[in-house]
Scaffold this active site. Sequence first.
Site, short mmCIF file in Angstrom:
data_model
loop_
_atom_site.label_atom_id
_atom_site.label_comp_id
_atom_site.label_asym_id
_atom_site.label_seq_id
_atom_site.Cartn_x
_atom_site.Cartn_y
_atom_site.Cartn_z
N THR A 29 0.82 -1.25 -0.06
CA THR A 29 -0.02 -0.08 0.18
C THR A 29 0.87 1.21 -0.12
O THR A 29 0.48 2.31 -0.18
CB THR A 29 -0.84 -0.17 1.23
N CYS A 33 2.30 3.20 9.48
CA CYS A 33 1.36 3.33 10.72
C CYS A 33 2.08 3.30 11.77
O CYS A 33 3.10 2.68 11.93
CB CYS A 33 0.44 2.19 10.55
N CYS A 37 -2.45 0.58 15.01
CA CYS A 37 -3.25 1.00 13.79
C CYS A 37 -4.57 0.20 13.72
O CYS A 37 -4.30 -1.36 13.81
CB CYS A 37 -2.56 0.95 12.56
N ARG A 62 3.98 6.59 2.99
CA ARG A 62 3.19 7.84 3.33
C ARG A 62 2.33 7.52 4.78
O ARG A 62 2.36 6.38 5.12
CB ARG A 62 2.10 8.24 2.33
N CYS A 64 -0.33 6.87 7.13
CA CYS A 64 -1.74 6.29 7.42
C CYS A 64 -2.69 7.52 7.87
O CYS A 64 -2.42 8.09 8.76
CB CYS A 64 -1.79 5.34 8.25
N CYS A 67 -4.61 6.14 11.42
CA CYS A 67 -3.99 6.11 12.82
C CYS A 67 -2.98 7.22 13.03
O CYS A 67 -2.69 7.54 13.99
CB CYS A 67 -2.87 4.81 13.03
#
Length: 535
Positions: A29, A33, A37, A62, A64, A67
């Site tokens: 993805t 996190c 999370c 990147r 999340c 969370c």
Amino acid sequence: MRDDDARYEAVSSRDARFDGEFFFAVVTTGIYCRPSCPAVTPKRVNVRFFVSAAAAQAAGFRACRRCRPDAVPGSAEWNVRADLVGRAMRFIGDGVVDREGVGGLARRLGYSARQVQRQLTAELGAGPVALARARRAHAARVLLQTTDLPVTELAFAAGFASIRQFNDTMREIYAGTPSELRAAAAGRRGRAGAPSRGVGGGSRSAPGGIALRLAYRGPYATAEIFDFLQVRAVPGVEEVRGSHGTRTYRRTLRLTYGSGIAEVDEPTGPRTRKRPPAGLVCPAARGADGGWLECRLRLTDLRDLSTAVQRIRRLFDLDADPYAVAERLGADPALGPLVAARPGLRSPGAADPEELAVRIVLGGPPERAAELVRAYGKPLDAVDGGLTHLFPTPGELTGEEVAEPVRTLCTALADGTVVLDAGADRYAAERALAALPGVGAKAAAYIRMRALGDPDIGDIGDSGEGGPAGERAVAGAWRPWGAYAVHHLWRAGLLPAGELSVGELSGCAGALPGRAEEAGRGREAAPVAVAAPVG
């Protein structure tokens, strides 16, 4: 937690104890996190682990949006460690890289810029520039989501050198433009029925200032820390409003680019994140898994935002690891019952280390420090309730009319003989303080504990005044959490009433259950934390 399999177990159980201690990223993805999370746990083969958010960002992941891993409490490890990496992290958190660059950070640490870069990259997976960049991005996100400040002005307030750098960073870390992030936040507030919020200062300000939630991990003994600050509040600089359980701590702040007023609310009830359904959390993680303190900052210059937040976090000891403290101190037969009775007891720090040092050396009740404030402090442009002044700087307290030993201390602070900044060498600072006439070792130890935020104050004898090699002080068994042991003893009335603490650990050892026999053997004990109660 160094083993990746153990880290994955923490992620699988959504164990909030490790939020801020490490981060995990999902390669399928492109998102990183916090361990707690609530999203579906990814397959182990798709997970990578990072010590810092900056390292995850540098690897192309990147944050999340669910969370918000950039908003977790900081790692308690940086408060404990006295080496180059620990000191560098404290300096970066205080904004040194933003203000002075990597060269300034290296000069403060006493190392070359290349060596600082190498050490941080080796341990954290990111150098000082990347770590500072992550800090700026988080400040920018807070400003975007809590103020209506124009994006151009906001970018420079967060510490970015250009609009292009700001836009690129926000897209890279948060997968959205600044305008999109602001619109999303406004949409969430609209659905919740909450009004939009502004920032203190200027035509776009709201009375409450910048509204923040300052996260902490584990249980938090809120009443105790508000009690501690209330009895020591210096009129004019600090005040506590409201009744027990609904208090608000307020104080003025002297910052790099301007000044500010901070307000922190005592929670009226539990403030914790929504937990996953039962069965998705390991039994060890159940219970108080962290929450936040509501804070409002009104700043004359928004470039001070990150520094102001970090100083309030230090004052309220929000980056502490109560699980590690409880594990260490709870195993002691004398301290175990005290730790169980007050879970999450914190060791308050200082919003301004030099101010605290002056207050400790001055001694006496808070009103005595207030007299100093009225005589030498800078008045606020407008009185705000009981807040009227900024605490005077050391340079303003070096005149002949200032009484000793305050004048000697302030002269040493002003000329750099004693350094009490965020990443100061704690042992060197303590030795320099103890050598000043009228200060002494006991006050120096207390200043080290609070002004420099050192949780490891159990073995003061390590500075050269301890017993023979191989003999351990009673407090040695409590390392590196001696400061928390002192607070537990004080709250339990096992140290002299009204002070934290006057006397040495050896003086109260006989009063501790299970310690009388050790005290009777004449075992040498190191001084723990000694000073007047004003600070």
